[in-house]
Design a protein around this motif. Sequence first.
Motif, PDB file in Angstrom:
ATOM      1  N   ARG A   1       0.830  -1.203   0.000  1.00  0.00           N
ATOM      2  CA  ARG A   1       0.000   0.000   0.000  1.00  0.00           C
ATOM      3  C   ARG A   1       0.865   1.253   0.000  1.00  0.00           C
ATOM      4  N   ALA A   2       1.874   1.276   0.859  1.00  0.00           N
ATOM      5  CA  ALA A   2       2.765   2.434   0.906  1.00  0.00           C
ATOM      6  C   ALA A   2       3.460   2.645  -0.427  1.00  0.00           C
ATOM      7  N   GLY A   3       3.901   1.552  -1.045  1.00  0.00           N
ATOM      8  CA  GLY A   3       4.568   1.666  -2.331  1.00  0.00           C
ATOM      9  C   GLY A   3       3.654   2.188  -3.423  1.00  0.00           C
ATOM     10  N   VAL A   4       2.452   1.649  -3.511  1.00  0.00           N
ATOM     11  CA  VAL A   4       1.496   2.078  -4.535  1.00  0.00           C
ATOM     12  C   VAL A   4       1.174   3.566  -4.389  1.00  0.00           C
ATOM     13  N   LEU A   5       1.061   4.022  -3.148  1.00  0.00           N
ATOM     14  CA  LEU A   5       0.750   5.428  -2.897  1.00  0.00           C
ATOM     15  C   LEU A   5       1.971   6.334  -2.982  1.00  0.00           C
ATOM     16  N   GLY A   6       3.162   5.729  -3.047  1.00  0.00           N
ATOM     17  CA  GLY A   6       4.384   6.519  -3.100  1.00  0.00           C
ATOM     18  C   GLY A   6       4.707   7.215  -1.801  1.00  0.00           C
ATOM     19  N   LEU A   7       4.245   6.625  -0.682  1.00  0.00           N
ATOM     20  CA  LEU A   7       4.469   7.215   0.641  1.00  0.00           C
ATOM     21  C   LEU A   7       5.692   6.589   1.302  1.00  0.00           C
ATOM     22  N   PRO A   8       6.409   7.348   2.124  1.00  0.00           N
ATOM     23  CA  PRO A   8       7.532   6.770   2.860  1.00  0.00           C
ATOM     24  C   PRO A   8       7.038   5.711   3.846  1.00  0.00           C
ATOM     25  N   LEU A   9       7.909   4.740   4.135  1.00  0.00           N
ATOM     26  CA  LEU A   9       7.550   3.557   4.912  1.00  0.00           C
ATOM     27  C   LEU A   9       8.367   3.494   6.201  1.00  0.00           C
ATOM     28  N   VAL A  10       7.676   3.156   7.303  1.00  0.00           N
ATOM     29  CA  VAL A  10       8.345   2.926   8.584  1.00  0.00           C
ATOM     30  C   VAL A  10       8.096   1.486   9.013  1.00  0.00           C
ATOM     31  N   LEU A  11       9.168   0.752   9.275  1.00  0.00           N
ATOM     32  CA  LEU A  11       9.055  -0.633   9.710  1.00  0.00           C
ATOM     33  C   LEU A  11       9.412  -0.747  11.187  1.00  0.00           C
ATOM     34  N   ALA A  12       8.529  -1.377  11.960  1.00  0.00           N
ATOM     35  CA  ALA A  12       8.828  -1.668  13.367  1.00  0.00           C
ATOM     36  C   ALA A  12       9.634  -2.962  13.402  1.00  0.00           C
ATOM     37  N   ILE A  13      10.947  -2.834  13.556  1.00  0.00           N
ATOM     38  CA  ILE A  13      11.840  -3.994  13.577  1.00  0.00           C
ATOM     39  C   ILE A  13      12.227  -4.239  15.025  1.00  0.00           C
ATOM     40  N   ILE A  14      11.426  -5.036  15.721  1.00  0.00           N
ATOM     41  CA  ILE A  14      11.619  -5.192  17.166  1.00  0.00           C
ATOM     42  C   ILE A  14      11.850  -6.645  17.581  1.00  0.00           C
ATOM     43  N   GLY A  15      12.012  -7.521  16.621  1.00  0.00           N
ATOM     44  CA  GLY A  15      12.257  -8.920  16.942  1.00  0.00           C
ATOM     45  C   GLY A  15      12.799  -9.663  15.742  1.00  0.00           C
ATOM     46  N   GLY A  16      13.296 -10.873  15.990  1.00  0.00           N
ATOM     47  CA  GLY A  16      13.826 -11.681  14.909  1.00  0.00           C
ATOM     48  C   GLY A  16      15.122 -11.113  14.356  1.00  0.00           C
ATOM     49  N   ARG A  17      15.368 -11.354  13.081  1.00  0.00           N
ATOM     50  CA  ARG A  17      16.564 -10.851  12.400  1.00  0.00           C
ATOM     51  C   ARG A  17      16.172  -9.678  11.508  1.00  0.00           C
ATOM     52  N   PRO A  18      16.740  -8.509  11.735  1.00  0.00           N
ATOM     53  CA  PRO A  18      16.392  -7.363  10.898  1.00  0.00           C
ATOM     54  C   PRO A  18      16.573  -7.607   9.406  1.00  0.00           C
ATOM     55  N   LEU A  19      17.551  -8.439   9.029  1.00  0.00           N
ATOM     56  CA  LEU A  19      17.781  -8.683   7.609  1.00  0.00           C
ATOM     57  C   LEU A  19      16.602  -9.390   6.944  1.00  0.00           C
TER      58      LEU A  19
ATOM     59  N   TYR B   1       8.215  -3.286  -1.385  1.00  0.00           N
ATOM     60  CA  TYR B   1       7.757  -1.894  -1.321  1.00  0.00           C
ATOM     61  C   TYR B   1       8.221  -1.105  -2.549  1.00  0.00           C
ATOM     62  N   LYS B   2       9.493  -1.259  -2.888  1.00  0.00           N
ATOM     63  CA  LYS B   2      10.030  -0.503  -4.019  1.00  0.00           C
ATOM     64  C   LYS B   2       9.471  -0.994  -5.354  1.00  0.00           C
ATOM     65  N   ARG B   3       9.249  -2.304  -5.475  1.00  0.00           N
ATOM     66  CA  ARG B   3       8.643  -2.828  -6.707  1.00  0.00           C
ATOM     67  C   ARG B   3       7.233  -2.300  -6.883  1.00  0.00           C
ATOM     68  N   ALA B   4       6.469  -2.274  -5.783  1.00  0.00           N
ATOM     69  CA  ALA B   4       5.098  -1.764  -5.855  1.00  0.00           C
ATOM     70  C   ALA B   4       5.094  -0.292  -6.247  1.00  0.00           C
ATOM     71  N   ALA B   5       6.035   0.472  -5.721  1.00  0.00           N
ATOM     72  CA  ALA B   5       6.124   1.894  -6.044  1.00  0.00           C
ATOM     73  C   ALA B   5       6.506   2.097  -7.503  1.00  0.00           C
ATOM     74  N   GLU B   6       7.464   1.317  -7.960  1.00  0.00           N
ATOM     75  CA  GLU B   6       7.914   1.451  -9.347  1.00  0.00           C
ATOM     76  C   GLU B   6       6.793   1.117 -10.325  1.00  0.00           C
ATOM     77  N   ARG B   7       6.045   0.042 -10.028  1.00  0.00           N
ATOM     78  CA  ARG B   7       4.937  -0.336 -10.902  1.00  0.00           C
ATOM     79  C   ARG B   7       3.833   0.712 -10.920  1.00  0.00           C
ATOM     80  N   ALA B   8       3.727   1.475  -9.810  1.00  0.00           N
ATOM     81  CA  ALA B   8       2.715   2.537  -9.745  1.00  0.00           C
ATOM     82  C   ALA B   8       3.204   3.841 -10.370  1.00  0.00           C
ATOM     83  N   GLY B   9       4.444   3.828 -10.872  1.00  0.00           N
ATOM     84  CA  GLY B   9       4.956   4.999 -11.573  1.00  0.00           C
ATOM     85  C   GLY B   9       5.699   5.997 -10.706  1.00  0.00           C
ATOM     86  N   HIS B  10       6.074   5.609  -9.479  1.00  0.00           N
ATOM     87  CA  HIS B  10       6.793   6.524  -8.588  1.00  0.00           C
ATOM     88  C   HIS B  10       8.303   6.413  -8.788  1.00  0.00           C
ATOM     89  N   ASP B  11       9.012   7.486  -8.494  1.00  0.00           N
ATOM     90  CA  ASP B  11      10.468   7.515  -8.587  1.00  0.00           C
ATOM     91  C   ASP B  11      11.046   6.819  -7.363  1.00  0.00           C
TER      92      ASP B  11
END
Length: 350
Positions: free
Chosen positions: A188-206, A215-225
Amino acid sequence: MELGISTFVETTPDVETGEVISHAQRIREVIEEIVLADQVGLDIFGVGEHHREDYAASSPAVILAAAASQTKRIRLTSAVTVLSSDDPVRVFQDFATLDGISNGRAEIMAGRGSFIESFPLFGYDLQDYDELFEEKLELLLKIRDSEKVSWSGRHRPAIHNLGVYPRPVQDPLPVWIGSGGNSESVVRAGVLGLPLVLAIIGGRPLQFEPLVRLYKRAAERAGHDVSKLTVASHSHGFIDEDSQTAADKFFPSYQQAMNKLGRERGWGPMTRASYDAARTLEGALYVGDPQTVAEKIIHLRKNVGITRFMLHVPVGTMPHTDVMKAIELLGKEVAPIVRDEIVRWEATEK
């Protein structure tokens, strides 16, 4: 690479004494923390919205506005605004007002809310959890992009060519999408071209790297830079002058807070062994001396693509002096290491 702090303005019982700080005192302390973060050169400070006894920030915009007049350059954001149970008109007005007070330093992080206390409080049905967010985000973005708005939906009365004021200094007012790692919210964030915040509070960040690519693929397909997209992380942590001291100071309140949430949500108990494992390079806790924390942030930037890092401190209740020291170390010692290395690394990558 931007660095900053996030907080939920927690008022849990002190691990040693059992005493509970008042909401008023903790709010005043957070304003002092924001002022210090500005003074030591941090880029962003976020305050999260909650509606329960052990968190004092039900109105992040008010707290941030109190700090805005005492700061000069630090950006001020919600972390997050529970948009599903709020009125987008009022959210926009509050943060446009904050933007005016701060002369263009306000941001909104919009999320569905992993804490659900606000839904019954404001009369919303949890069965509408996803639809509420989608509908209200649509309205918020319409208000942001146009002074006069016409809109209709299922969960709020329609608006017919009405103006929403005040207008912010920034055009447009930044709106981020907060996500705990849900692929739908990332897309959703990618399609709308909005910046994304991820809560990385467990597991492996990678493990979040595929989500950033999605996110970037969705943004690119929606025509965002894609080159203009920004991705932030919000991660638990604490800094002291040496790693062992940092680990020992942070663990009691962190364990208490995580075990309380664990009982509510069905997680297993937080042990010292699991805590120490999360402090390693591949873990999700950013706890240690300035060099250790800097290396972990750099690792996250290079391998996941994070362009803004927000250290969430404290988790639970810690002495205000310890929190202030951690903020000072992040700004004066960690940030220069991270920024210098990222500049060097990006130059070699090009």
